[in-house]
Design a protein around this motif. Sequence first.
Motif, short mmCIF file in Angstrom:
data_model
loop_
_atom_site.label_atom_id
_atom_site.label_comp_id
_atom_site.label_asym_id
_atom_site.label_seq_id
_atom_site.Cartn_x
_atom_site.Cartn_y
_atom_site.Cartn_z
N UNK A 101 7.72 27.40 45.95
CA UNK A 101 8.13 26.68 47.16
C UNK A 101 8.75 25.32 46.88
N UNK A 102 8.21 24.59 45.90
CA UNK A 102 8.69 23.24 45.62
C UNK A 102 8.57 22.95 44.13
N UNK A 103 9.26 21.92 43.71
CA UNK A 103 9.30 21.60 42.28
C UNK A 103 7.89 21.43 41.72
N UNK A 104 7.66 22.08 40.59
CA UNK A 104 6.33 22.08 39.99
C UNK A 104 6.42 21.77 38.50
N UNK A 105 5.70 20.77 38.08
CA UNK A 105 5.64 20.39 36.67
C UNK A 105 4.25 19.83 36.38
N UNK A 106 3.61 20.39 35.39
CA UNK A 106 2.27 19.97 34.97
C UNK A 106 1.28 20.01 36.14
N UNK A 107 1.27 21.13 36.85
CA UNK A 107 0.30 21.27 37.93
C UNK A 107 -0.95 21.97 37.39
N UNK A 108 -2.05 21.80 38.07
CA UNK A 108 -3.29 22.46 37.68
C UNK A 108 -3.46 23.76 38.46
N UNK A 109 -4.35 24.61 37.97
CA UNK A 109 -4.63 25.87 38.67
C UNK A 109 -5.15 25.60 40.07
N UNK A 110 -5.90 24.53 40.22
CA UNK A 110 -6.47 24.19 41.53
C UNK A 110 -5.38 23.81 42.53
N UNK A 111 -4.25 23.31 42.05
CA UNK A 111 -3.15 22.89 42.92
C UNK A 111 -2.16 24.01 43.20
N UNK A 112 -2.27 25.12 42.49
CA UNK A 112 -1.21 26.13 42.46
C UNK A 112 -0.79 26.65 43.82
N UNK A 113 -1.74 26.92 44.70
CA UNK A 113 -1.39 27.52 46.00
C UNK A 113 -0.46 26.63 46.81
N UNK A 114 -0.48 25.32 46.58
CA UNK A 114 0.39 24.40 47.31
C UNK A 114 1.86 24.60 46.93
N UNK A 115 2.11 25.24 45.80
CA UNK A 115 3.47 25.38 45.27
C UNK A 115 4.02 26.79 45.47
N UNK A 116 3.28 27.65 46.14
CA UNK A 116 3.69 29.04 46.33
C UNK A 116 4.26 29.23 47.73
N UNK A 117 5.52 29.69 47.79
CA UNK A 117 6.11 30.06 49.08
C UNK A 117 5.55 31.39 49.54
#
Length: 259
Positions: free
Chosen positions: A120-136
């Motif tokens: 969904x949005x630019x992702x770099x060095x994200x954690x597994x806990x944050x992953x759902x925020x980046x999925x369209x």
Amino acid sequence: MIIRYERNGKVKHGWMVEAENKVRVIEGDIYKVKAAKPIMTGLELPLDEIVLKSPCTPSKVVGIGLNYRDRAEEMGIQPPVEPAIAVKPSAAPAGPGEPIVFPGRPHSLHFEGGLAVVIKKEARHITAEEADEYILGFTCAVEVAGGERQQHDGQQTESGEADSFCALGPAIAAKLDYEDLRIVTRVNGEVRQDSSTRQMIFPIPRLLEAVSSVMTLLPGDVILTGTPAGAGELHPGDEISVTVEGIGTLTTRVTAGKA
């Protein structure tokens, strides 16, 4: 579910309402999370007036190698300790009904059906806990590679980089509980793969963490999450379909020629 379609020479996104056999037209950028959010125009079109395209146009498609326990057991090898990552170019995706074009090199093709994640949005060095925020959302995928150039450990190689060697569709399911989805792949109507995402060695949040640690993911990029047991050969003239629970069925055909 979000679709990308062509009508009268124009390509747009829409919201598919299968029960009513129609699509609601979307204007704006579906990846925007703040300003200029996509809007529903109120315009509705019958599904038979549109042509489905690949639901996204990624800058890259990231393939994950061996990531299903039943596939590892089938091949008689130990599961990997870290995700194996390979990248396909932006020309790799094909949409529903668009052919996988077999150029005659390599001498055989190898199919893998599976679940794909759309970023969904630019992702770099994200954690597994944050992953759902980046999925369209999620869509079905048919990944193709040259069979004779696969490594013996089952990992992906550059043999899967040709145009049209990654079919995606038919739609993006924006909200999906992805931990236990049934995946069924058929070739010419015969079931070849029948498994579940619960067989994944590395869950989807861990995959996003691993991929974003080595490259920047952009809106519309796709992560192929691996394939279960039963992957095998394809030949010109074969029809292949992948059904993922909660998304639908992606169907395509292998043709001989130039992509």
